[in-house]
Design a protein around this motif. Structure first.
Motif, short mmCIF file in Angstrom:
data_model
loop_
_atom_site.label_atom_id
_atom_site.label_comp_id
_atom_site.label_asym_id
_atom_site.label_seq_id
_atom_site.Cartn_x
_atom_site.Cartn_y
_atom_site.Cartn_z
N VAL A 3 -4.81 10.23 -8.25
CA VAL A 3 -5.37 9.41 -9.19
C VAL A 3 -4.44 7.99 -8.96
N GLU A 4 -5.10 6.97 -8.51
CA GLU A 4 -4.61 5.65 -8.21
C GLU A 4 -4.77 4.76 -9.11
N SER A 5 -3.94 3.66 -9.29
CA SER A 5 -3.99 2.67 -10.29
C SER A 5 -3.11 1.39 -9.72
N GLY A 6 -3.48 0.57 -10.49
CA GLY A 6 -2.58 -0.81 -10.10
C GLY A 6 -3.46 -1.88 -9.30
N GLY A 7 -4.62 -1.46 -8.81
CA GLY A 7 -5.30 -2.52 -7.99
C GLY A 7 -5.68 -3.91 -8.85
N GLY A 8 -6.09 -4.69 -8.37
CA GLY A 8 -6.81 -5.93 -9.03
C GLY A 8 -7.13 -7.09 -8.30
N LEU A 9 -7.09 -8.43 -9.02
CA LEU A 9 -7.22 -9.41 -8.45
C LEU A 9 -5.97 -10.36 -8.29
N VAL A 10 -5.62 -10.87 -7.32
CA VAL A 10 -4.35 -11.78 -7.25
C VAL A 10 -4.61 -12.76 -6.25
N GLN A 11 -3.90 -14.00 -6.43
CA GLN A 11 -4.25 -15.23 -5.65
C GLN A 11 -2.86 -14.86 -4.28
N ALA A 12 -3.40 -15.30 -3.29
CA ALA A 12 -2.52 -15.47 -2.13
C ALA A 12 -1.14 -15.44 -2.37
N GLY A 13 -0.13 -14.71 -1.64
CA GLY A 13 1.12 -15.13 -2.04
C GLY A 13 1.70 -14.14 -3.17
N GLY A 14 0.92 -13.62 -4.09
CA GLY A 14 1.27 -12.76 -5.20
C GLY A 14 1.48 -11.30 -4.65
N LEU A 69 0.81 -11.28 -0.60
CA LEU A 69 -0.28 -10.60 -0.21
C LEU A 69 -1.33 -11.81 0.50
N LYS A 70 -2.06 -11.50 1.24
CA LYS A 70 -3.11 -12.17 2.06
C LYS A 70 -4.49 -11.86 1.74
N PRO A 71 -5.12 -12.92 2.16
CA PRO A 71 -6.77 -12.69 1.55
C PRO A 71 -7.24 -11.37 2.64
N GLU A 72 -6.62 -11.21 3.60
CA GLU A 72 -7.12 -10.37 4.79
C GLU A 72 -6.63 -8.96 4.12
N ASP A 73 -5.82 -8.93 2.99
CA ASP A 73 -5.46 -7.50 2.58
C ASP A 73 -6.50 -7.06 1.65
N THR A 74 -7.43 -7.57 1.61
CA THR A 74 -8.68 -7.61 0.57
C THR A 74 -9.28 -6.04 0.84
N GLY A 129 -9.60 5.61 -4.65
CA GLY A 129 -9.63 4.53 -4.26
C GLY A 129 -9.41 3.25 -5.25
N THR A 130 -8.59 2.38 -4.82
CA THR A 130 -8.58 1.29 -5.85
C THR A 130 -8.80 -0.18 -5.27
N GLN A 131 -9.38 -0.95 -5.69
CA GLN A 131 -9.76 -2.30 -5.20
C GLN A 131 -8.61 -3.24 -5.28
N VAL A 132 -8.28 -3.99 -4.14
CA VAL A 132 -7.30 -5.04 -3.97
C VAL A 132 -8.28 -6.22 -3.60
N THR A 133 -7.92 -7.22 -4.25
CA THR A 133 -8.60 -8.55 -3.75
C THR A 133 -7.62 -9.62 -3.92
N VAL A 134 -7.37 -10.37 -2.99
CA VAL A 134 -6.67 -11.47 -2.72
C VAL A 134 -7.40 -12.82 -2.63
N SER A 135 -7.31 -13.57 -3.68
CA SER A 135 -8.26 -14.99 -3.27
C SER A 135 -7.34 -15.82 -2.62
N SER A 136 -7.87 -16.79 -2.02
CA SER A 136 -7.32 -17.59 -1.09
C SER A 136 -7.01 -19.08 -2.06
#
Length: 117
Positions: free
Chosen positions: A5-16, A85-90, A110-117
């Protein structure tokens, strides 16, 4: 059978930073290598990082110096600290566990990771 069971994914800005966790339950005896993989739509699943029960690590070149994998054997949990983190890590990140002396392996949901630029 092993459940991951995965956890911890989410939305973060680039560099975060984000920290993923993966807890294993069920028949967790003789779990050997644990790791993280990721898969973008239309692409093959690729290795991000792995760690043995003894603590030896392996990283994809694209994440070296930015991601750190660690493990708590007592808790049957593996972590992925993701910095710079970089956008390409999304993409979706998947936890994996392999049983020693066996061809058995298991995947998390699976857990979604989204990195915004």
């Amino acid at each position: 059978q092993v459940e991951l069971v995965e956890s911890g994914g989410g939305l973060v800005q680039a560099g975060g930073s984000l920290r993923l966790s993966c807890a294993a339950s069920g028949r967790t005896f003789n779990i050997g290598v644990m790791g993280w993989y990721r898969q973008a739509p239309g692409k093959q699943r690729e290795l991000v990082a792995t760690i043995t029960s003894g603590g030896s690590t392996n990283y994809a070149d694209s994440v070296k110096g930015r991601f750190t994998i660690s493990r708590d054997n007592a808790k049957n949990t593996v972590y992925l600290q993701m910095n710079s983190l970089k956008p390409e890590d999304t993409t979706i990140y998947y936890c994996n566990a392999k049983r020693l002396f066996s061809t058995d392996y298991y995947w998390g949901q699976g857990t979604q990771v989204t990195v915004s630029s």
